[in-house]
Design an enzyme around this catalytic site. Structure first.
Site, PDB file in Angstrom:
ATOM      1  N   LYS A   1       0.829  -1.187  -0.036  1.00 11.66           N
ATOM      2  CA  LYS A   1      -0.103  -0.059   0.123  1.00 11.66           C
ATOM      3  C   LYS A   1       0.987   1.173   0.055  1.00 11.66           C
ATOM      4  O   LYS A   1       2.001   1.224   0.454  1.00 11.66           O
ATOM      5  CB  LYS A   1      -0.908   0.232   1.305  1.00 11.66           C
ATOM      6  CG  LYS A   1      -2.114   0.910   1.206  1.00 11.66           C
ATOM      7  CD  LYS A   1      -3.008   0.227   0.113  1.00 11.66           C
ATOM      8  CE  LYS A   1      -4.480   0.289   0.551  1.00 11.66           C
ATOM      9  NZ  LYS A   1      -5.491  -0.606  -0.060  1.00 11.66           N
TER      10      LYS A   1
ATOM     11  N   GLY B   1     -20.461   6.574   3.368  1.00  8.54           N
ATOM     12  CA  GLY B   1     -19.558   6.790   2.440  1.00  8.54           C
ATOM     13  C   GLY B   1     -20.202   6.826   0.885  1.00  8.54           C
ATOM     14  O   GLY B   1     -20.449   5.828   0.441  1.00  8.54           O
TER      15      GLY B   1
ATOM     16  N   GLY C   1     -18.192   7.715  -2.005  1.00  8.91           N
ATOM     17  CA  GLY C   1     -17.132   7.729  -2.970  1.00  8.91           C
ATOM     18  C   GLY C   1     -17.198   6.868  -3.919  1.00  8.91           C
ATOM     19  O   GLY C   1     -18.398   6.120  -3.999  1.00  8.91           O
ATOM     20  N   ASN C   2     -16.368   6.385  -4.535  1.00  7.07           N
ATOM     21  CA  ASN C   2     -16.320   5.464  -5.593  1.00  7.07           C
ATOM     22  C   ASN C   2     -16.903   4.073  -5.249  1.00  7.07           C
ATOM     23  O   ASN C   2     -17.989   3.620  -5.748  1.00  7.07           O
ATOM     24  CB  ASN C   2     -14.907   4.774  -6.166  1.00  7.07           C
ATOM     25  CG  ASN C   2     -14.926   3.910  -7.350  1.00  7.07           C
ATOM     26  OD1 ASN C   2     -15.539   4.139  -8.219  1.00  7.07           O
ATOM     27  ND2 ASN C   2     -14.287   2.836  -7.113  1.00  7.07           N
TER      28      ASN C   2
ATOM     29  N   GLY D   1     -19.115   3.224  -2.487  1.00  8.83           N
ATOM     30  CA  GLY D   1     -20.410   3.274  -1.697  1.00  8.83           C
ATOM     31  C   GLY D   1     -21.283   4.118  -3.172  1.00  8.83           C
ATOM     32  O   GLY D   1     -22.579   3.395  -2.969  1.00  8.83           O
TER      33      GLY D   1
HETATM   34  N1  GLU Z   1      -7.187   0.356  -3.371  1.00  9.14           N
HETATM   35  C1  GLU Z   1      -7.974  -1.075  -3.656  1.00  9.14           C
HETATM   36  C2  GLU Z   1      -8.096  -2.004  -2.246  1.00  9.14           C
HETATM   37  O1  GLU Z   1      -7.767  -1.647  -1.139  1.00  9.14           O
HETATM   38  C3  GLU Z   1      -7.620  -1.734  -4.811  1.00  9.14           C
HETATM   39  C4  GLU Z   1      -6.280  -2.479  -4.689  1.00  9.14           C
HETATM   40  C5  GLU Z   1      -5.748  -2.774  -5.985  1.00  9.14           C
HETATM   41  O2  GLU Z   1      -6.480  -2.761  -7.074  1.00  9.14           O
HETATM   42  O3  GLU Z   1      -4.602  -2.961  -6.386  1.00  9.14           O
HETATM   43  O4  GLU Z   1      -8.393  -3.089  -2.375  1.00  9.14           O
END
Ligand code: GLU
Length: 434
Positions: free
Chosen positions: A124, A236, A238-239, A241
């Site tokens: 992350k 939420g 956002g994308n 929700g």
């Molecule tokens: N950010 C999203 C998650 O937390 C997607 C991560 C990704 O597609 O690599 O799952």
């Protein structure tokens, strides 16, 4: 109390023992792992490796601002584990970002990829910034500089970033472009969640919500809940929700009784039109004041008399303070880390069926994986193919976790950990790491 990188005080295990609830997401992620490790009787070496990130990068990202000044933003990239494949995980732009949040999220990515059985590890990234106060030009320069700084540790075979909180497909396109420029050739496989015209995949935009809704469908089957008559509340907008509300209504015929965003929320027991609520948000910046609804707060939305509750915003919103007030039959966690371990115990005791975050929201990374496969092979899949593969993955993973929960008589989160941790531990053993 311990301090995070911004000097804020966070509770440690010691403070929890003294009665303060632990709100450090990484400490909570470790505690969740420990529970599964005990049940799996993991050997101490394997357990120790899985408790900590494999690699952490801390960055200072200088950006030339529109007024000519230079601002330096703090950033991170944490690679948790790559036993099952290249690391994979999004990038968050958030003013309250901390290294511990990113650590926790990178651990959850590891378990997420393992629980849906895709050949990827977990990572992350994040930058402490407020994208809502930055211009498109400033955001582009920030995104490009961040990629330049993490270039040595990312790549299609090493670590593949994606969008997360407050990052967008456009930013992914800039990031992919920056990486490709440094490499000297087009490398779409380095980033997923790109716009369709810049190497993205059909179905990626709404994949987190669609994947989560497949698990809601399976949970409802298990609990014999008629989704046509169900009321859904979404925290939420956002994308994840927004698509959960819009597609949930379309897929199941359920009523959406409340939605909220960072500025507040709206409620109508007879149902809200989620498409029109989105149009209102696009026009005014928030769902608040959408005609025909009553205001509701981000706290109260969680305690509504809804059949399905979908937390889709940030971590630590369900704690021991409000867990006993949750009335939903199914809580589908589209957000990462919305529930603390203490709250989990209360929910389980009260019979709230939780589809845990790294199972519920794994649709996003699953379609990211499909995008990466298409990029690496020069292929393009139809939307139908993406959704049917996603449905198979989510349905199978839900079944694996439900079977494990019934077999070990544990809640769905512990069961998801058991499935995922075992897969990662097995890979480490076979590769000779332990
Ligand atoms: N950010 C999203 C998650 O937390 C997607 C991560 C990704 O597609 O690599 O799952």
């Amino acid at each position: 109390m311990a301090e995070d990188l911004q000097g804020r005080r966070v509770a440690s295990t010691a403070t929890r023992r003294s009665g303060v609830e632990e709100l450090n997401p990484f400490k909570n992620a470790q505690e969740q792992l420990d529970t599964a490790a005990k049940i799996l009787k993991l050997d101490p070496g394997t357990h120790a490796i899985l408790r900590e990130p494999m690699r952490e990068l801390r960055l200072s990202v200088p950006v030339k601002m529109d007024d000519g000044s230079v601002k330096v933003f703090k950033g991170f990239r944490v690679q948790y584990n790559n036993a099952r494949g290249p690391c994979k995980g999004g990038i968050r732009y958030h003013p309250n970002e901390t290294i511990d949040t990113i650590r926790a999220l990178s651990a959850w990515m590891t378990w997420k990829c393992a629980v849906v059985d895709i050949p990827l590890g977990g990572s992350k990234g994040g930058i402490i910034c407020n994208p809502k106060e930055m211009s498109p030009g400033e955001l582009e320069r920030l995104s490009r500089k961040y990629i330049e700084l993490i270039y040595p540790v990312i790549g299609p075979e090493k670590d593949i970033p994606a969008p997360d909180v407050y990052t967008t497909p456009q930013m992914m396109a800039w990031m992919m472009d920056e990486f490709s420029k440094i490499r000297g050739y087009y490398c779409p496989g380095v980033i997923t969640g790109k716009p369709l015209e810049a190497g993205g995949s059909l179905g990626r935009g709404d994949s987190t919500a669609v994947g989560g809704l497949y698990t809601v469908r399976e949970a409802a089957k298990h609990l014999k809940i008629d989704l046509k008559k169900a009321a859904i509340a979404v925290q939420g907008y956002g994308n994840a929700g927004t698509f959960a509300a819009i597609i949930g209504k379309r897929m199941f015929g359920s009523r959406i009784i409340a939605v909220t965003d960072s500025k507040g929320g709206i409620y109508n027991a007879d149902g809200i039109d989620p498409d029109r609520a989105l149009a209102h948000k696009k026009k005014t910046g928030s769902v608040v004041n959408f005609p025909g609804t009553k205001p509701i707060s981000n706290e109260d939305v969680l305690e509504l008399d809804a059949d399905i509750l979908i937390p889709s915003a940030l971590e630590n919103v369900i704690t021991r303070k409000n867990a006993s007030k949750i009335k939903a039959k199914i809580m589908a966690e589209l957000a990462n880390g919305p529930t603390t371990p203490e709250a989990d115990e209360v929910l389980y005791k009260n019979g709230v069926f939780v589809v845990p975050d790294f199972l519920c929201n794994a649709g996003g990374v699953t379609v990211s994986y499909f995008e990466w496969v298409q990029n690496m092979t020069g292929d393009q899949w139809s939307e139908e193919e993406v959704y049917s593969r996603l449905d198979r993955k989510m349905t199978k993973s839900f079944k694996d976790v439900l079977d494990t929960s019934l077999k070990f008589k544990v809640n769905m989160r512990v069961a998801a950990y058991i499935v995922a941790v075992k897969r990662v531990a097995d890979a480490m053993k076979l590769r000779g790491w332990v």
